[in-house]
Design a protein around this motif. Sequence first.
Motif, PDB file in Angstrom:
ATOM      1  N   TYR A 276      28.634 -33.858  10.503  1.00 17.85           N
ATOM      2  CA  TYR A 276      29.413 -34.742  11.367  1.00 17.85           C
ATOM      3  C   TYR A 276      29.888 -35.976  10.593  1.00 17.85           C
ATOM      4  O   TYR A 276      29.165 -36.507   9.748  1.00 17.85           O
ATOM      5  N   PRO A 277      31.120 -36.460  10.880  1.00 18.69           N
ATOM      6  CA  PRO A 277      31.691 -37.614  10.156  1.00 18.69           C
ATOM      7  C   PRO A 277      31.188 -38.957  10.696  1.00 18.69           C
ATOM      8  O   PRO A 277      31.982 -39.835  11.057  1.00 18.69           O
ATOM      9  N   ILE A 278      29.884 -39.130  10.757  1.00 18.37           N
ATOM     10  CA  ILE A 278      29.290 -40.400  11.165  1.00 18.37           C
ATOM     11  C   ILE A 278      29.079 -41.244   9.914  1.00 18.37           C
ATOM     12  O   ILE A 278      28.526 -40.763   8.927  1.00 18.37           O
ATOM     13  N   LEU A 279      29.517 -42.530   9.963  1.00 23.43           N
ATOM     14  CA  LEU A 279      29.555 -43.372   8.761  1.00 23.43           C
ATOM     15  C   LEU A 279      30.338 -42.613   7.691  1.00 23.43           C
ATOM     16  O   LEU A 279      31.486 -42.252   7.902  1.00 23.43           O
ATOM     17  N   SER A 280      29.714 -42.360   6.542  1.00 25.25           N
ATOM     18  CA  SER A 280      30.421 -41.614   5.489  1.00 25.25           C
ATOM     19  C   SER A 280      30.032 -40.146   5.472  1.00 25.25           C
ATOM     20  O   SER A 280      30.390 -39.414   4.556  1.00 25.25           O
ATOM     21  N   GLY A 281      29.274 -39.717   6.469  1.00 29.01           N
ATOM     22  CA  GLY A 281      28.893 -38.311   6.564  1.00 29.01           C
ATOM     23  C   GLY A 281      27.413 -38.139   6.814  1.00 29.01           C
ATOM     24  O   GLY A 281      26.577 -38.712   6.113  1.00 29.01           O
ATOM     25  N   ILE A 282      27.085 -37.363   7.836  1.00 32.46           N
ATOM     26  CA  ILE A 282      25.698 -37.068   8.153  1.00 32.46           C
ATOM     27  C   ILE A 282      25.522 -35.556   8.166  1.00 32.46           C
ATOM     28  O   ILE A 282      26.405 -34.815   8.625  1.00 32.46           O
ATOM     29  N   ALA A 283      24.394 -35.107   7.614  1.00 31.89           N
ATOM     30  CA  ALA A 283      24.110 -33.670   7.555  1.00 31.89           C
ATOM     31  C   ALA A 283      22.690 -33.434   8.038  1.00 31.89           C
ATOM     32  O   ALA A 283      21.746 -34.090   7.594  1.00 31.89           O
ATOM     33  N   PHE A 284      22.551 -32.474   8.943  1.00 32.03           N
ATOM     34  CA  PHE A 284      21.235 -32.139   9.482  1.00 32.03           C
ATOM     35  C   PHE A 284      21.100 -30.617   9.506  1.00 32.03           C
ATOM     36  O   PHE A 284      21.997 -29.907   9.954  1.00 32.03           O
ATOM     37  N   ASP A 285      19.960 -30.122   9.001  1.00 34.33           N
ATOM     38  CA  ASP A 285      19.679 -28.692   8.993  1.00 34.33           C
ATOM     39  C   ASP A 285      18.289 -28.446   9.553  1.00 34.33           C
ATOM     40  O   ASP A 285      17.332 -29.171   9.218  1.00 34.33           O
ATOM     41  N   ILE A 286      18.159 -27.412  10.361  1.00 33.80           N
ATOM     42  CA  ILE A 286      16.858 -26.984  10.852  1.00 33.80           C
ATOM     43  C   ILE A 286      16.868 -25.460  10.939  1.00 33.80           C
ATOM     44  O   ILE A 286      17.859 -24.861  11.380  1.00 33.80           O
ATOM     45  N   SER A 287      15.807 -24.840  10.483  1.00 34.53           N
ATOM     46  CA  SER A 287      15.753 -23.382  10.505  1.00 34.53           C
ATOM     47  C   SER A 287      14.320 -22.912  10.664  1.00 34.53           C
ATOM     48  O   SER A 287      13.368 -23.571  10.227  1.00 34.53           O
ATOM     49  N   TYR A 288      14.184 -21.773  11.304  1.00 33.98           N
ATOM     50  CA  TYR A 288      12.902 -21.103  11.456  1.00 33.98           C
ATOM     51  C   TYR A 288      12.912 -19.878  10.552  1.00 33.98           C
ATOM     52  O   TYR A 288      13.888 -19.124  10.511  1.00 33.98           O
ATOM     53  N   PHE A 289      11.820 -19.677   9.807  1.00 35.50           N
ATOM     54  CA  PHE A 289      11.735 -18.527   8.912  1.00 35.50           C
ATOM     55  C   PHE A 289      10.436 -17.763   9.172  1.00 35.50           C
ATOM     56  O   PHE A 289       9.422 -18.333   9.589  1.00 35.50           O
ATOM     57  N   ARG A 290      10.484 -16.476   8.907  1.00 32.67           N
ATOM     58  CA  ARG A 290       9.327 -15.614   9.118  1.00 32.67           C
ATOM     59  C   ARG A 290       9.336 -14.512   8.057  1.00 32.67           C
ATOM     60  O   ARG A 290      10.357 -13.830   7.882  1.00 32.67           O
ATOM     61  N   MET A 291       8.236 -14.368   7.338  1.00 29.36           N
ATOM     62  CA  MET A 291       8.127 -13.358   6.286  1.00 29.36           C
ATOM     63  C   MET A 291       6.824 -12.590   6.461  1.00 29.36           C
ATOM     64  O   MET A 291       5.741 -13.184   6.546  1.00 29.36           O
ATOM     65  N   GLN A 292       6.931 -11.279   6.561  1.00 26.80           N
ATOM     66  CA  GLN A 292       5.767 -10.404   6.649  1.00 26.80           C
ATOM     67  C   GLN A 292       5.645  -9.624   5.349  1.00 26.80           C
ATOM     68  O   GLN A 292       6.596  -8.960   4.923  1.00 26.80           O
ATOM     69  N   LEU A 293       4.477  -9.725   4.712  1.00 22.24           N
ATOM     70  CA  LEU A 293       4.266  -9.121   3.408  1.00 22.24           C
ATOM     71  C   LEU A 293       3.092  -8.160   3.439  1.00 22.24           C
ATOM     72  O   LEU A 293       2.089  -8.395   4.123  1.00 22.24           O
ATOM     73  N   THR A 294       3.221  -7.105   2.678  1.00 19.04           N
ATOM     74  CA  THR A 294       2.128  -6.170   2.443  1.00 19.04           C
ATOM     75  C   THR A 294       1.757  -6.241   0.969  1.00 19.04           C
ATOM     76  O   THR A 294       2.636  -6.313   0.111  1.00 19.04           O
ATOM     77  N   ASP A 295       0.463  -6.249   0.682  1.00 25.70           N
ATOM     78  CA  ASP A 295      -0.050  -6.354  -0.687  1.00 25.70           C
ATOM     79  C   ASP A 295       0.351  -7.668  -1.348  1.00 25.70           C
ATOM     80  O   ASP A 295       0.712  -7.701  -2.530  1.00 25.70           O
ATOM     81  N   LEU A 296       0.294  -8.764  -0.580  1.00 27.54           N
ATOM     82  CA  LEU A 296       0.538 -10.090  -1.138  1.00 27.54           C
ATOM     83  C   LEU A 296      -0.419 -10.345  -2.301  1.00 27.54           C
ATOM     84  O   LEU A 296      -1.623 -10.096  -2.202  1.00 27.54           O
ATOM     85  N   ILE A 297       0.114 -10.857  -3.417  1.00 25.67           N
ATOM     86  CA  ILE A 297      -0.704 -11.155  -4.601  1.00 25.67           C
ATOM     87  C   ILE A 297      -1.225 -12.581  -4.486  1.00 25.67           C
ATOM     88  O   ILE A 297      -0.437 -13.531  -4.417  1.00 25.67           O
TER      89      ILE A 297
END
Length: 350
Positions: A276-297
Amino acid sequence: FRSYKFLQTKGNFLYQHLSLDTLIEKKNNEFVAHDFFTSFQYTLGEKPLEHIIDLSHNYYSNDKGSPGSTSQPYDSARTTTQSNRLNLNIQGKLNLFNSYRLQGFLNQATNTYKNAELSVAVDDTHKTFTDGVELQLTSILAANHTLIYGTGIRQNRSGGAGSSDARNTRTERFLFVQDEYFIHFLESHIIRSIALLPALRFDSYTDFGNHLSPKLGMVFNFGDSWRTSLKSNLGYNYKAPSFNDLYWPEDAFAVGNPDLSPEHGSDWDIGLRLRYPILSGIAFDISYFRMQLTDLILWQQGGANGKWTPQNVSKALNQGVETSLSLELIPQVLKLSMNYTHLLAKNDDK
């Protein structure tokens, strides 16, 4: 010559032992590191069909004390590391619609552990070598359609203790392709554009066979100057054990495990991006991640000798939330940024 970094710390500190009332000093904990980086660049031809040659070398070394545990401290044990990384990168355009990037690399690392305070003195040296080449091509098929594809080969070698002779060798050959397709809509539409990013990678290992890894990315963009984006990725992942995981020479604390299996599983994420063009520019990121592993080292302490060694965890679940916020107060002068990640890692073996 581009840069040099030097880091030195005594490292000793006081701690409270659980069974004693007095403070004890943790000794032999000093650390010294040197980091040199050099690069050269040369350009052939003229724009827009120029070719850029970039050669870089990075040398890193450290020397640190190895104080041992609180129950078995060492006053003179040492650990040293040296690494050399040489990279050659050549990139340019074949014509107005096709470009290339050719990269070659040679990496060498030496780890040494010396301890004369044990009942049997230890002087172990472990060397690893990695070299390879990768070719990536980019073809513009249409204004909204780009194809990225390529191939490469990588070789890993591990030297025995106290010797530079190769003891173990792995060769990896790979192919990859990624399609970038954009769908644009009229200004009257709520969704301004959709990006589809399917990808496929094929790996062939001399010690772990063949594996295919598909992935798919999607981005939905809303608005122009006030842009909101919804993005998501899903795919399958695969990771072969490193040579340190497999062949780390046995010392006073650790030993590799040549019986490890590769990690494999699935992962996906979904997130929101605001620009968004607030002041000289504002950036916001949010994310959900999920990883399922077999034989994790996972390196862990145990076994009959009580040493650290990597083991395969049957099932593991990693999930969490990543957030970032940045605000540019003065363009190209002052920028504030903040990042926060909440991670929940769980051994999901049942």
